[in-house]
Structure formats: C-alpha cells, structure tokens
Design a protein around this motif. Structure first.
Motif, short mmCIF file in Angstrom:
data_model
loop_
_atom_site.label_atom_id
_atom_site.label_comp_id
_atom_site.label_asym_id
_atom_site.label_seq_id
_atom_site.Cartn_x
_atom_site.Cartn_y
_atom_site.Cartn_z
N ALA A 189 3.20 8.24 4.51
CA ALA A 189 3.48 6.93 3.92
C ALA A 189 4.22 6.05 4.93
O ALA A 189 3.92 4.86 5.07
CB ALA A 189 4.31 7.09 2.65
N ARG A 190 5.19 6.63 5.65
CA ARG A 190 5.91 5.86 6.66
C ARG A 190 4.97 5.42 7.77
O ARG A 190 5.04 4.28 8.23
CB ARG A 190 7.06 6.68 7.23
N ALA A 229 0.83 -1.21 0.00
CA ALA A 229 0.00 0.00 0.00
C ALA A 229 0.86 1.25 0.00
O ALA A 229 0.58 2.21 -0.73
CB ALA A 229 -0.93 -0.01 1.21
N ALA A 230 1.92 1.25 0.79
CA ALA A 230 2.80 2.41 0.84
C ALA A 230 3.51 2.63 -0.48
O ALA A 230 3.63 3.76 -0.97
CB ALA A 230 3.81 2.26 1.98
N VAL A 231 3.97 1.55 -1.10
CA VAL A 231 4.65 1.66 -2.40
C VAL A 231 3.68 2.17 -3.45
O VAL A 231 4.02 3.04 -4.26
CB VAL A 231 5.25 0.30 -2.81
N LEU A 232 2.45 1.65 -3.44
CA LEU A 232 1.45 2.14 -4.39
C LEU A 232 1.15 3.61 -4.17
O LEU A 232 1.01 4.37 -5.13
CB LEU A 232 0.18 1.30 -4.30
N LEU A 233 1.07 4.01 -2.91
CA LEU A 233 0.83 5.42 -2.60
C LEU A 233 1.98 6.28 -3.12
O LEU A 233 1.75 7.29 -3.78
CB LEU A 233 0.68 5.62 -1.08
N LEU A 234 3.20 5.86 -2.85
CA LEU A 234 4.35 6.62 -3.33
C LEU A 234 4.41 6.65 -4.85
O LEU A 234 4.69 7.68 -5.45
CB LEU A 234 5.65 6.02 -2.77
N THR A 235 4.10 5.51 -5.49
CA THR A 235 4.09 5.45 -6.95
C THR A 235 3.03 6.38 -7.53
O THR A 235 3.28 7.10 -8.48
CB THR A 235 3.85 4.00 -7.42
N LEU A 240 6.58 2.44 9.99
CA LEU A 240 7.97 2.86 10.14
C LEU A 240 8.01 4.29 10.66
O LEU A 240 7.57 5.21 9.97
CB LEU A 240 8.71 2.77 8.81
N PRO A 241 8.50 4.49 11.86
CA PRO A 241 8.48 5.83 12.43
C PRO A 241 9.57 6.74 11.87
O PRO A 241 10.62 6.28 11.43
CB PRO A 241 8.74 5.57 13.92
N PRO A 288 5.79 18.13 -20.70
CA PRO A 288 5.88 17.39 -19.43
C PRO A 288 7.17 17.74 -18.69
O PRO A 288 8.22 17.89 -19.29
CB PRO A 288 5.89 15.92 -19.85
N GLY A 289 7.02 17.88 -17.41
CA GLY A 289 8.18 18.15 -16.57
C GLY A 289 8.63 16.87 -15.91
O GLY A 289 8.21 15.77 -16.27
N GLY A 290 9.46 17.00 -14.91
CA GLY A 290 9.94 15.83 -14.17
C GLY A 290 8.86 15.33 -13.24
O GLY A 290 7.77 15.90 -13.14
N PRO A 291 9.15 14.24 -12.58
CA PRO A 291 8.16 13.69 -11.64
C PRO A 291 7.95 14.63 -10.46
O PRO A 291 8.84 15.37 -10.08
CB PRO A 291 8.79 12.38 -11.19
N ALA A 292 6.74 14.59 -9.94
CA ALA A 292 6.42 15.39 -8.77
C ALA A 292 7.20 14.84 -7.58
O ALA A 292 7.47 13.65 -7.50
CB ALA A 292 4.93 15.35 -8.49
N THR A 293 7.56 15.72 -6.68
CA THR A 293 8.26 15.26 -5.49
C THR A 293 7.29 15.23 -4.32
O THR A 293 6.31 15.97 -4.29
CB THR A 293 9.44 16.19 -5.15
N LEU A 294 7.56 14.36 -3.38
CA LEU A 294 6.71 14.24 -2.20
C LEU A 294 7.15 15.23 -1.15
O LEU A 294 8.34 15.45 -0.94
CB LEU A 294 6.79 12.82 -1.62
N SER A 295 6.18 15.81 -0.49
CA SER A 295 6.49 16.70 0.61
C SER A 295 6.89 15.88 1.82
O SER A 295 6.63 14.67 1.88
CB SER A 295 5.26 17.56 0.96
N GLU A 296 7.51 16.50 2.79
CA GLU A 296 7.88 15.80 4.02
C GLU A 296 6.63 15.22 4.70
O GLU A 296 6.67 14.13 5.25
CB GLU A 296 8.61 16.74 4.98
N GLU A 297 5.53 15.96 4.63
CA GLU A 297 4.28 15.49 5.23
C GLU A 297 3.78 14.22 4.53
O GLU A 297 3.35 13.26 5.18
CB GLU A 297 3.21 16.58 5.15
#
Length: 139
Positions: A45-46, A11-17, A51-52, A31-40
C-alpha cells in the motif's frame, strides 16, 4: 493536492479499507474483529502511494545529508525532516520525469523558521538528491 497524488492516496485508502473491512469469524461463527494487514500488505500500500518504508539507518543518513547542506533544513527536528523527505519521495514517485516539479516541491516543502518562504532552487535540488539517495533509492 495534485490529481495523481490524490488518486494514489485514494487508491491506497480504498485498498486498506477493503482489506480491513473483511472481518474474521470466531470458531462459533460469530463475527470477530477486523482483519489486520500483514507487513507485506502495508508495504504494498505504501509503495502504491510512493511512500517508502525507511529504516532508522536511512533516516539518520538523510538527516545527516540535510545537515551537511545546511543545519537549518532539519533545524533540530529530525522526525519532521524525515516525514518531509518521505513526502518528497512521493513527489519523486508521482513525477519521475519532471525534475523541475520535484525541485519546486522540495523548495516549498522544506521551510524553517529562518526560511519560512522555502528554499533556494539550488538547495532544493540538493535536498531532492538527498531524499532520492537515502530514503527512496529504488525510485
């Protein structure tokens, strides 16, 4: 891996993907590069996988707690011990009502050259308590 752990990781991998698959567009519509994930988003996802996020202070306290039990648990490899501790938190997260399972996983997880087969149950229970106290107190 156990079913719940596997499900959480998938589930976490799918969310990140899914979050990174949404690219951005440049001002000219290309098209630009892939979107980056925020720290939040990374923290969410962790948390979903158990995973803390840990601070250097928490990690230092955890290794000190392990050393107070037996210096051979971390055996001079603090990063490895912290990684195993975070994995132990995932076990605690995935089996919150099964202390026997948690202790058994700590017993098997914290091997060392002097204890290649794992730890005694009493030592593993103390390792589990140290992970809970220092790395994942919110569990």
């Amino acid at each position: 891996m156990h079913t719940r752990t596997t499900t959480a990781v998938v589930a976490a991998v799918l969310l990140l993907t899914a979050l990174t698959a949404c690219g951005s567009e440049t001002p000219d519509g290309e098209p630009g590069g892939p979107a980056t994930l925020s720290e939040e988003q990374l923290a969410e996802a962790r948390a979903a996988t158990g995973l803390p996020d840990t601070t250097p202070e928490q990690e230092t306290a955890f290794v000190a707690a392990l050393d107070s039990i037996d210096k051979d648990i971390a055996h001079g490899e603090a990063e490895k011990a912290v990684s195993r501790g975070r994995s132990q938190c995932q076990t605690i997260h995935n089996w919150p009502d099964d202390e026997t399972k948690q202790v058994d996983q700590a017993r098997q997880r914290f091997t060392s050259p002097k204890h290649p087969e794992g730890r005694a149950e009493t030592t593993a229970a103390r390792i589990n308590a140290a992970a809970l106290a220092h790395l994942c107190p919110d569990f």
